[in-house]
Design an enzyme around this catalytic site. Structure first.
Site, PDB file in Angstrom:
ATOM      1  N   SER A 196     -14.885  21.327  37.053  1.00 13.71           N
ATOM      2  CA  SER A 196     -13.430  21.294  37.279  1.00 13.71           C
ATOM      3  C   SER A 196     -13.036  21.587  38.723  1.00 13.71           C
ATOM      4  O   SER A 196     -11.957  22.117  38.991  1.00 13.71           O
ATOM      5  CB  SER A 196     -12.712  22.287  36.340  1.00 13.71           C
ATOM      6  N   LEU A 197     -13.900  21.213  39.662  1.00 17.03           N
ATOM      7  CA  LEU A 197     -13.570  21.379  41.072  1.00 17.03           C
ATOM      8  C   LEU A 197     -12.754  20.210  41.615  1.00 17.03           C
ATOM      9  O   LEU A 197     -12.185  20.307  42.702  1.00 17.03           O
ATOM     10  CB  LEU A 197     -14.851  21.531  41.905  1.00 17.03           C
TER      11      LEU A 197
ATOM     12  N   GLU B 278     -27.718  18.149  30.790  1.00 17.06           N
ATOM     13  CA  GLU B 278     -27.164  16.843  30.436  1.00 17.06           C
ATOM     14  C   GLU B 278     -27.103  15.885  31.628  1.00 17.06           C
ATOM     15  O   GLU B 278     -27.129  14.665  31.463  1.00 17.06           O
ATOM     16  CB  GLU B 278     -25.747  17.010  29.857  1.00 17.06           C
TER      17      GLU B 278
ATOM     18  N   CYS C 100       5.229   5.392  22.515  1.00 14.76           N
ATOM     19  CA  CYS C 100       4.298   5.240  21.404  1.00 14.76           C
ATOM     20  C   CYS C 100       4.795   6.022  20.180  1.00 14.76           C
ATOM     21  O   CYS C 100       5.752   5.618  19.548  1.00 14.76           O
ATOM     22  CB  CYS C 100       2.893   5.648  21.835  1.00 14.76           C
ATOM     23  N   LEU C 101       4.204   7.159  19.877  1.00 17.01           N
ATOM     24  CA  LEU C 101       4.683   7.971  18.765  1.00 17.01           C
ATOM     25  C   LEU C 101       6.122   8.417  18.997  1.00 17.01           C
ATOM     26  O   LEU C 101       6.876   8.624  18.047  1.00 17.01           O
ATOM     27  CB  LEU C 101       3.773   9.186  18.563  1.00 17.01           C
TER      28      LEU C 101
ATOM     29  N   GLN D  71       8.184   5.833  17.497  1.00 13.39           N
ATOM     30  CA  GLN D  71       8.112   5.869  16.040  1.00 13.39           C
ATOM     31  C   GLN D  71       8.943   7.015  15.462  1.00 13.39           C
ATOM     32  O   GLN D  71       9.639   6.845  14.457  1.00 13.39           O
ATOM     33  CB  GLN D  71       6.651   5.964  15.617  1.00 13.39           C
TER      34      GLN D  71
ATOM     35  N   GLU E 139       1.743   6.439   8.190  1.00 12.72           N
ATOM     36  CA  GLU E 139       0.705   7.326   8.712  1.00 12.72           C
ATOM     37  C   GLU E 139       0.869   8.722   8.132  1.00 12.72           C
ATOM     38  O   GLU E 139      -0.114   9.438   7.917  1.00 12.72           O
ATOM     39  CB  GLU E 139       0.772   7.384  10.239  1.00 12.72           C
TER      40      GLU E 139
ATOM     41  N   ARG F  36      -2.120   2.136  16.241  1.00 11.13           N
ATOM     42  CA  ARG F  36      -2.424   1.404  15.008  1.00 11.13           C
ATOM     43  C   ARG F  36      -1.148   1.026  14.240  1.00 11.13           C
ATOM     44  O   ARG F  36      -1.171   0.145  13.392  1.00 11.13           O
ATOM     45  CB  ARG F  36      -3.297   2.256  14.074  1.00 11.13           C
TER      46      ARG F  36
ATOM     47  N   HIS G 181       2.259   2.350  26.676  1.00  7.66           N
ATOM     48  CA  HIS G 181       2.109   3.552  27.503  1.00  7.66           C
ATOM     49  C   HIS G 181       2.369   3.225  28.979  1.00  7.66           C
ATOM     50  O   HIS G 181       1.440   2.934  29.737  1.00  7.66           O
ATOM     51  CB  HIS G 181       0.701   4.129  27.344  1.00  7.66           C
TER      52      HIS G 181
ATOM     53  N   GLU H  37       2.974   5.131  31.388  1.00  2.00           N
ATOM     54  CA  GLU H  37       2.409   6.114  32.323  1.00  2.00           C
ATOM     55  C   GLU H  37       1.096   5.660  32.929  1.00  2.00           C
ATOM     56  O   GLU H  37       0.714   6.101  34.024  1.00  2.00           O
ATOM     57  CB  GLU H  37       2.234   7.474  31.630  1.00  2.00           C
TER      58      GLU H  37
END
Length: 551
Positions: free
Chosen positions: A14-15, A149, A381-382, A385, A405, A462, A507, A509
């Site tokens: 997170s640098l 990892e 989006c939502l 809705q 949903e 969806r 979206h 953004e």
């Protein structure tokens, strides 16, 4: 030959490897070079698409519909690069590809190993973004040196430097130089250890970017250079710049990082400058106006869950020479405390996307508050809705209205599953994703924002507005202002008798930049500023076209 810059991290995560990669891309673009960027993530998930926002933050969606890491959003906001599915790979996607090839017999019965098969696959992914029209590709390696990892990725980029020639590759290492307040000392030892680990992995960094709380003295830079075997001029200190992250490229340029990269890689450029970026920063840092809006979400405690959204709000402020204070409101708090207690005094309300039933009634109540109080509203989006569910219940008299949903048996499914989604069982990468064309109705606020009748925006959903309710909604004052080219899908809606209440299924953004703010965020913040001054937004009213019969 295309040149390659590999950005690694040390000491802690997170640098800001993503922000620095994007900043390097901007610096090189300002010198007349064409860049592309790529992110390798060490987690075993195939992609971030099914990961919780609490775990991973925002899922960024590309033009071609890839669900990717949020750092790809930084890449597109800072540069002109258009990222795609080849710009983000994970350990999971790498292993999935190798295992698939093994099952098909492509390795001819050989024992499949991390070296050479996994590392070869990583190098093949690197080559996917190495195209003739790109001068430099910047590759960000997730995690930090020393993580188990990350080891296959580090080995792969070490090999890649040998494959293409060391003169075509530059290694940039981002590290932490902590300030111990109790001792009043800046310590370089963690950086020395991080570079030592990188050298054990077979790589010598060419450039060190040192995150620090206090600027590094020339003496400390000389010490770091000596112990890390890096030229002193290539030790770059990067002091914290919050809240203005867009200052990072300026800090790097002042220390000559673009010249260092160009000289080390033997690049030919035509000069260049950052004047447009600097003008944007001036507007950001010296606003003439201010306002406060509320973002009512489900993941408010984690800023990264709405990374692109918050940045787009800042961009909307820049476009209006305004600072925008964001009141982050948990949707569940609206349910328990009421909309007035949570939203009173704000000049705009934004309800973003999300999934699942938790907090939905709080979002619905927020949309109602904005509608009834005539407060500027942007639903994404939502957020669209929830606004339509609210309107159906309280303006159209459909008290049981809902989305399938949240209630599969609702008697009024104003939001329902897309036809092509029915029968889909797997979750990853199966939504309606990526850029989709949208046709806008003239005379609407949505059309006025864009200034054109055909747009393209990115989707990730969806569920859609149910066309069976289009005429009923229009007769009560909520019109459909944007449609898919076929006319079958409603992509944008707005209120006829509200100063500024716009909802979109896509979206916006994801396509906003600090030097090119998105039209909807620009207009939303403008409406909030007008509400700030006059108690209600005032816009030139245009006759609205009847939209209910389209398609």
């Amino acid at each position: 030959m295309t040149k390659h810059i590999f950005v690694t991290g040390g000491v802690v995560s997170s640098l800001g490897k993503g922000l620095n990669s994007a900043s390097i891309g901007l610096l090189l673009e300002s010198r007349g070079l064409k860049v592309n960027l790529q992110k390798f993530d060490p987690y075993v998930n195939v992609d971030p698409g099914t990961m919780s926002p609490f775990e991973h933050g925002e899922v960024y969606v590309t033009e071609d519909g890839a669900e990717t890491d949020l750092d790809l959003g930084h890449y597109e906001r800072f540069t002109n690069a258009v990222v795609n599915k080849n710009c983000n790979f994970t350990t999971g996607s790498i292993y999935y590809s190798v295992i698939t090839k093994e099952r098909r017999g492509e390795y001819l019965g050989k024992t499949v190993q991390i070296v050479p098969h996994i590392t070869n696959e990583i190098k093949e992914c690197i080559r996917k973004v190495t195209t003739p029209d790109v001068d430099v590709v910047i590759h960000e390696i997730g995690g930090i040196v020393g993580d188990i990892e990350s080891q296959p990725f580090l080995e792969a980029i070490r090999q890649f430097g040998l494959d293409v020639g060391r003169h075509n590759v530059l290694y940039v290492h981002l590290t932490l130089v902590p300030y111990l307040r109790a001792a009043d000392e800046v310590k370089t030892k963690p950086t020395q250890h991080a570079v030592s680990l990188l050298r054990q992995a077979g790589m010598q960094p060419d450039v060190l970017i040192c995150r620090c709380e206090k600027p590094l003295s020339q003496e400390l830079k000389a010490k770091i250079a000596l112990f890390c075997n890096v030229e002193k001029e290539a030790v770059i200190d990067e002091k914290d710049v919050k809240p203005y992250l867009y200052e990072i490229p300026i800090l790097l340029k002042k220390q000559g990082l673009d010249n260092i990269i160009i000289n080390k890689l033997g690049l030919k450029t035509d000069g260049g400058n950052l004047q447009e970026w600097e003008r944007m920063l001036e507007r950001l840092k010296n606003p003439k106006y201010s306002t406060e809006i509320a973002v009512v979400g489900k993941y408010i405690a984690h800023r990264s869950a709405y990374e692109s959204l918050y940045e787009a709000i800042i961009h909307g402020g820049i476009a209006n020479e305004a600072s925008v204070e964001v009141r982050r409101v948990e949707a569940e708090e609206v349910e328990s405390k009421g909309a007035e207690a949570c939203l009173g005094g704000v000049k705009g309300i934004l309800v973003p996307g999300g999934f699942g039933e938790r907090g939905i009634e709080g979002k619905i109540a927020s949309a109602r508050y904005a509608r009834e109080k005539k407060i500027p509203y942007l639903g994404i989006c939502l957020g669209l809705q929830c606004a339509t569910i609210e309107f159906a219940r309280n303006a159209c008299g459909l008290k049981e209205a809902n989305s399938t949903e949240f209630d599969k048996n609702t008697s009024h499914p104003v939001i329902s599953l897309l036809e092509e989604q029915k029968g889909i069982k797997e979750m990853g990468g199966t939504m309606r994703l990526g850029a989709q064309d949208c046709l806008l109705e003239t005379g609407t606020k949505t059309y006025a924002a864009y200034g054109q009748d055909k747009i393209s925006e990115r989707h990730r959903h969806r569920y859609e507005f149910n066309n069976d309710y289009r005429e009923l909604f229009s007769s009560h004052g909520m019109i459909s202002s944007g449609f898919s080219p076929s006319g079958k899908l409603v992509e944008a809606m707005e209120l006829r008798d509200h100063p500024w209440f716009v909802c979109v299924q896509f979206h916006p953004e994801f396509k906003s930049k600090p030097i090119r703010p998105h039209p909807l965020f620009r207009e939303f913040i403008q409406a909030a500023l007008t509400f700030e001054r006059e108690g209600k937004p005032t816009h030139t009213e245009r006759p609205l076209q009847a939209s209910a019969t389209r398609g």
